[in-house]
Design an enzyme around this catalytic site. Structure first.
Site, mmCIF file in Angstrom:
data_model
loop_
_atom_site.group_PDB
_atom_site.id
_atom_site.type_symbol
_atom_site.label_atom_id
_atom_site.label_comp_id
_atom_site.label_asym_id
_atom_site.label_seq_id
_atom_site.Cartn_x
_atom_site.Cartn_y
_atom_site.Cartn_z
ATOM 1 C CB SER A 254 -6.497 67.846 100.408
ATOM 2 O OG SER A 254 -6.183 67.566 99.064
ATOM 3 C CE LYS A 255 -14.144 71.515 98.314
ATOM 4 N NZ LYS A 255 -14.697 72.543 99.061
ATOM 5 N NE ARG A 256 -4.229 70.277 97.001
ATOM 6 C CZ ARG A 256 -3.163 69.524 97.227
ATOM 7 N NH1 ARG A 256 -2.480 69.041 96.229
ATOM 8 N NH2 ARG A 256 -2.806 69.228 98.458
#
Ligand code: GLU
Length: 472
Positions: A254-256
């Site tokens: 994920s981007k996070r």
């Protein structure tokens, strides 16, 4: 065996996710390793999130990675057009939707548009209302409404109490669904555009795709596709779903937790060949423990290795390792040219060229250059807390010694400083750390004597004096 034909069918919704690059790469290698064709198709019909220009960006990215398509946008092919919004105009999706209606495998959805949206939303939220009341509307009645100018969508009619199944050639197992759990999805919208389901099945069939290779995300859509292939009388291609890519911190990538798009990795100074080599091993394993592959070598080895079933982890450290390997394979000239976008504005090219051999073994990615070598181009900002208590006197004396050097060369400099350290009985490590900070503002630099040879005597002296002044 008939020709192997695989495809990559992105929706142009933004950046190219590394997971999508992997899908494209594996589909490409699968076809190429068997003398087959790789097709690029843009799926931009069922897409409120489509971004203008995103398709062109995808073409550019694939080219950067060397993944060339045999048929598709820009190159054409026997099944053109390869952009679904252009295919809508040919009437192809409508034709097959009507064929389904005729066979009783679809029905007109008479819900008003606002309600339609709510139904779709509800379906998406998985509080599935699997059967739409419109399935009972008489087809003649629906057609009469269309004649009067109403625009009606078309939905799939799913049979009751049946089972659909297929053998997933990547996951290596039979997967089946009870039809009672399959949603009666929309196939053709009121604007005449197909949804993903109708578009993908019609196009995979008409474009003679022999093997569908796609991400695991699409597995829940597969039962709908199986029904469509059957009702439209199309031969079923082999279907394979690739593993999910996991984030080292858990869950899906994920981007996070950091960059996930190819564009971001490239901008950060990862080389395309390093990203590609890293991605090859995210869900594919060679027969041996080999790790380094060019694209050509990957294709040659692809069939001997295997697509994996266990979800791989996206190990960013491993990507750094690959990038280091590929950076160091570059000649100094190549590296200098790659660094062009990473040097300070207006940086002197000759100076960049001189610094390249010093940083080559020390950078993981191109963007590290600025951090490591920025002091060659601009005055360092020095944090006095980096100096030890002995720094002031050391810097003054070092400046005196270096000021007397006639020939500004490495041997002379090293000799001068060595003698000074011995005479003053300083700790070598302590001296050089203070010296390094005064010259560069940082405790981490390329070899410092090599660096000051490049910086020149005048700049070196002035930096030492300025730092000493700061410490007064
Ligand atoms: N258009 C879908 C996507 O954006 C393609 C899924 C598939 O390969 O069937 O990834």
């Amino acid at each position: 065996m008939s020709e192997v034909r695989t495809r990559f069918a992105p929706s142009p919704t933004g950046f190219l996710h590394v997971g999508s690059l992997r899908t494209a790469l594996f589909a490409y290698a699968f076809a190429k390793s068997q003398g087959g064709k790789f097709i690029l198709r843009v799926e931009d019909t069922d897409c409120q999130r489509c971004i203008p220009g995103a398709a062109e960006k995808i073409y550019e990215m694939l080219k950067i990675f060397g993944i060339d398509w045999d048929e598709g946008p820009l190159v054409g092919g026997s099944y053109a057009p390869y952009i679904q919004s252009e295919r809508v105009r040919t009437g192809v999706y409508k034709k097959y939707a009507e064929q389904l209606l005729k066979g009783g495998h679809a029905y007109y959805c008479c819900c008003p548009p606002e309600e339609l949206e709510q139904i779709e939303e509800r379906h998406e939220r998985k509080r599935i209302e699997l059967r739409d009341p419109c399935r009972n509307v008489d087809i003649q009645e629906a057609q009469a409404r269309i004649k009067k100018g109403e625009k009606l969508a078309i939905r799939l009619r799913v049979p009751e109490n049946e089972t659909v199944s297929y053998h997933d050639f990547v996951l290596k197992k039979e997967i089946s669904w009870e039809t009672n759990c399959i949603d009666e999805v929309m196939l053709l919208k009121t604007d005449g555009f197909p949804t993903y389901h109708l578009g993908v099945v019609v196009d995979d069939a008409l474009m003679q795709i022999s093997h569908v290779i796609r991400g695991r995300d699409w597995l829940p859509s597969t039962p709908v596709h199986l029904l469509l292939f059957k009702y439209l009388g199309f031969p079923l291609p082999q279907i394979g779903h690739l593993t999910d890519i996991l984030d080292p911190g858990g869950g899906k990538l994920s981007k996070r937790k950091g960059a996930v798009s190819c564009e971001e990795f490239l901008a950060d100074g990862y080389l395309p060949e390093a990203i590609l080599n890293f991605i090859m091993l995210v869900g594919w394993a060679p027969k041996d423990n080999r790790e380094l592959f060019t694209l050509e070598e990957f294709i040659i080895n692809f069939q001997k290795g295997s697509l994996q079933i266990a979800n791989p982890v996206f190990n960013r450290k491993k990507l750094d390792w690959f990038n280091g390997i590929y950076l160091r394979k570059k000649t100094d000239e190549e590296l200098a040219s790659l660094l062009k976008n990473y040097v300070p504005d207006g940086a002197n090219v000759a100076l960049v060229n001189q610094t390249v051999p010093l940083v080559k073994d020390r950078i993981t990615k191109l963007s590290d250059y600025r951090l490591l070598a920025g002091f060659f181009f601009e005055e360092p900002k020095i944090d006095r807390a980096l100096f030890s208590a002995t720094a002031g006197v050391q810097l003054i004396k070092a400046a005196e010694v270096l000021g007397k050097i006639k020939k500004w060369e490495k041997v002379e400099i090293e000799e001068g400083l060595k003698k000074l350290i011995e005479k003053e009985k300083w700790e070598t490590g302590d001296f050089f750390m203070n010296f390094r900070v005064a010259i560069s503002g940082s405790k981490i630099t390329p070899p410092i004597t090599d660096s000051i040879v490049i910086l020149g005597q005048k700049t070196t002296l002035s930096r030492l004096q300025q730092a000493a002044k700061m410490l007064e």
